[in-house]
Scaffold this active site. Structure first.
Site, mmCIF file in Angstrom:
data_model
loop_
_atom_site.group_PDB
_atom_site.id
_atom_site.type_symbol
_atom_site.label_atom_id
_atom_site.label_comp_id
_atom_site.label_asym_id
_atom_site.label_seq_id
_atom_site.Cartn_x
_atom_site.Cartn_y
_atom_site.Cartn_z
ATOM 1 N N ASP A 157 -11.883 -8.481 4.808
ATOM 2 C CA ASP A 157 -12.989 -7.851 5.545
ATOM 3 C C ASP A 157 -14.064 -7.317 4.608
ATOM 4 O O ASP A 157 -15.175 -7.047 5.041
ATOM 5 C CB ASP A 157 -12.471 -6.766 6.493
ATOM 6 C CG ASP A 157 -11.697 -5.663 5.776
ATOM 7 O OD1 ASP A 157 -11.991 -5.367 4.598
ATOM 8 O OD2 ASP A 157 -10.794 -5.086 6.392
ATOM 9 N N ASP A 216 -4.533 -5.198 -0.697
ATOM 10 C CA ASP A 216 -5.027 -4.796 0.619
ATOM 11 C C ASP A 216 -4.594 -5.871 1.610
ATOM 12 O O ASP A 216 -5.391 -6.691 2.050
ATOM 13 C CB ASP A 216 -6.551 -4.666 0.549
ATOM 14 C CG ASP A 216 -7.158 -4.292 1.887
ATOM 15 O OD1 ASP A 216 -6.416 -3.904 2.804
ATOM 16 O OD2 ASP A 216 -8.400 -4.408 2.020
ATOM 17 N N HIS A 255 -10.167 2.381 3.683
ATOM 18 C CA HIS A 255 -10.754 1.772 2.482
ATOM 19 C C HIS A 255 -10.984 2.781 1.368
ATOM 20 O O HIS A 255 -10.761 2.475 0.193
ATOM 21 C CB HIS A 255 -12.051 1.030 2.851
ATOM 22 C CG HIS A 255 -11.790 -0.208 3.647
ATOM 23 N ND1 HIS A 255 -12.385 -0.472 4.861
ATOM 24 C CD2 HIS A 255 -10.950 -1.248 3.424
ATOM 25 C CE1 HIS A 255 -11.933 -1.615 5.340
ATOM 26 N NE2 HIS A 255 -11.067 -2.107 4.489
ATOM 27 N N ASP A 280 -4.678 -18.349 -2.694
ATOM 28 C CA ASP A 280 -3.372 -17.701 -2.588
ATOM 29 C C ASP A 280 -3.249 -16.614 -3.656
ATOM 30 O O ASP A 280 -3.183 -16.904 -4.849
ATOM 31 C CB ASP A 280 -2.297 -18.784 -2.779
ATOM 32 C CG ASP A 280 -0.894 -18.200 -2.723
ATOM 33 O OD1 ASP A 280 -0.755 -16.980 -2.516
ATOM 34 O OD2 ASP A 280 0.064 -18.978 -2.894
ATOM 35 N N GLY A 281 -3.194 -15.373 -3.205
ATOM 36 C CA GLY A 281 -3.116 -14.241 -4.123
ATOM 37 C C GLY A 281 -1.860 -14.264 -4.981
ATOM 38 O O GLY A 281 -1.868 -13.788 -6.123
ATOM 39 N N PRO A 287 0.957 -14.379 6.763
ATOM 40 C CA PRO A 287 0.459 -14.708 5.427
ATOM 41 C C PRO A 287 0.715 -13.627 4.382
ATOM 42 O O PRO A 287 0.743 -13.909 3.188
ATOM 43 C CB PRO A 287 -1.051 -14.909 5.636
ATOM 44 C CG PRO A 287 -1.366 -14.338 6.967
ATOM 45 C CD PRO A 287 -0.117 -14.394 7.769
#
Lengths: 282, 282
Positions: free
Chosen positions: A86, A157, A62, A139-140, A164
């Site tokens: 996350d 990320d 991260h 949906d990105g 997906p």
């Protein structure tokens, strides 16, 4: 009876860790999800059989995916995170005083909910409803298609390019990412291992190079991921990480990142340079 | 039937690769030895159950343990390698035109013989009887005890600190190493993973710091080894790798090493700095 979780890192390679407990095992609309307490890495999230994050090494991932692009940009106000359910990338992004808003778009709301329940350290910014953070379940790819000239930094990320995450590794997506960025914006994406996933790394690098004036690769040690040698691909409209000089003081402590890493992460071993730029006698 | 070889990287973590063939399985006077053709890493050497080297990633290890100390030293004429029975460190060391002699001392002659047979690419300098190279089968600890003010660079290319490698991780050994070096000499040792073997890394660093005026740690990606994040500890009487500037032209191609890596390998993530130097707010 001893319990284990395994990842097939390749058709021929397995990493297996003993777990004291499997806390959750289920399916979302998009993927299989396991949360387990491993004896080696602490609590782990496993999606479709792939180790995603662990309490013990999540900071390495991260901090690498967030601080390197954010400190490259001299004034990152608007940040978009695609994926990152996350919450770890959001947690790191909101720590930058320059950042005014972080929008996070993950397709799988169940990952977000399970992270809030089982990984409070990682999902901190979501759990505490950080005022800079907006979380969207969606949906990105579609989200990116609508955005224009708005973001300073975009962080992809994502999980691996199967399931997906697949559409997040495509020419059209990078085109939309370019459009969504301001004229001096930049984006970064996790792009697997340059040791194990050579074709993927090369294909993405070439694809991003077609669209962005500056394309760079950087690496980080991520013990949980195949080979431990992970890479991130950056496309930038203006700022070149190879010319980076400190532009502001870091106001928070870090466990992996520092100003030396900001530069050294872009120093690539010859076999990686050869992969990206073609082989020369070195 | 499918065949596999596994390493217990820790009591809780296994790395397992499928093999097409096990070419040799036996015991020397000192250790269990396996040579196998793995589908992930190519041919592999396994000693006492620990993955030692593979055709696919050996260059990452051997170039890191040899070229970083040899290019730090402005004129490395006499080189000693303790261990390194596979011949990879010797192969890299003899490539330096400045190097006049390389003495290699490995305790296990059977490892040397098996490397000549099964790893001709790695044991090249031994096989081809490179005129600079002298190979001795014997106890590196005893050998070091006898040497005085003789070597420019010493490379301790040892196995883990259990079994035959154990005595190579001791205060007395480092004292003898100091004595064996010329007044501007330096040594380097492989010292496992700063992510997984924290106590070992810290203990060795403190021990070497007690003896050498300059002690530094550097890292490399080694996919075959636990966590993929490997480190090397360097003790130096005069030359500081943090002050390195190119002092001569490299005359041979490399696959991992380059002049950027010579510097960036010493840039440590904060959690490694904290381990070595004590925790501060970073």
């Amino acid at each position: 009876m001893r319990k284990f979780v395994s990842e097939h890192q390749s058709p021929y390679l397995d990493l297996t860790t003993e777990v004291s407990d499997i806390l959750y095992r289920g399916h979302s609309q998009f993927q299989d999800i396991i949360v387990a307490d491993s004896k080696e890495f602490g609590r782990m999230l496993v999606l479709d059989g792939v180790f995603q994050t662990s309490i013990k090494d999540e900071f390495m991932y991260h901090e690498s995916i967030v601080h390197i692009p954010l400190f490259l940009h001299p004034n990152p106000k608007k940040v978009l995170i695609i994926g990152g359910g996350d919450g770890g990338a959001a947690r790191e992004a909101v720590r930058h005083p320059e950042v005014e808003s972080v929008t996070m778009v993950d397709i799988d709301g169940q990952v977000i909910e399970l992270s809030k329940k089982y990984f409070p350290e990682i999902s901190k910014a979501i759990l505490e409803k950080d005022p800079k953070l907006t979380v969207k379940v969606g949906d990105g790819i579609a989200f990116m298609r609508e955005a224009e000239n708005y973001y300073d930094v975009i962080i992809v990320d994502c999980s691996d390019p199967v399931g997906p995450g697949e559409g997040l590794f495509s020419y059209d997506f990078y085109k939309d990412t370019f459009k969504a960025l301001k004229e001096d914006g930049l984006f970064v994406q996790q792009t697997e291992s340059p040791f194990m996933h050579r074709k993927l790394v090369k294909d993405i690098f070439d694809c991003v190079s077609d669209i962005f004036p500056i394309t760079r690769l950087y690496t980080a040690f991520i013990p949980l991921y195949p080979s431990g040698m992970h890479c991130f691909t950056m496309g930038s409209k203006k700022y070149d990480p190879l010319a980076w000089e400190p532009n502001r003081k870091r106001t928070f402590p870090t466990k992996y990142y520092n100003e030396g890493i900001q530069k050294s992460a872009f120093v690539l071993p010859n076999f990686v340079k050869d992969l990206l730029y073609g082989e020369k006698e070195r």
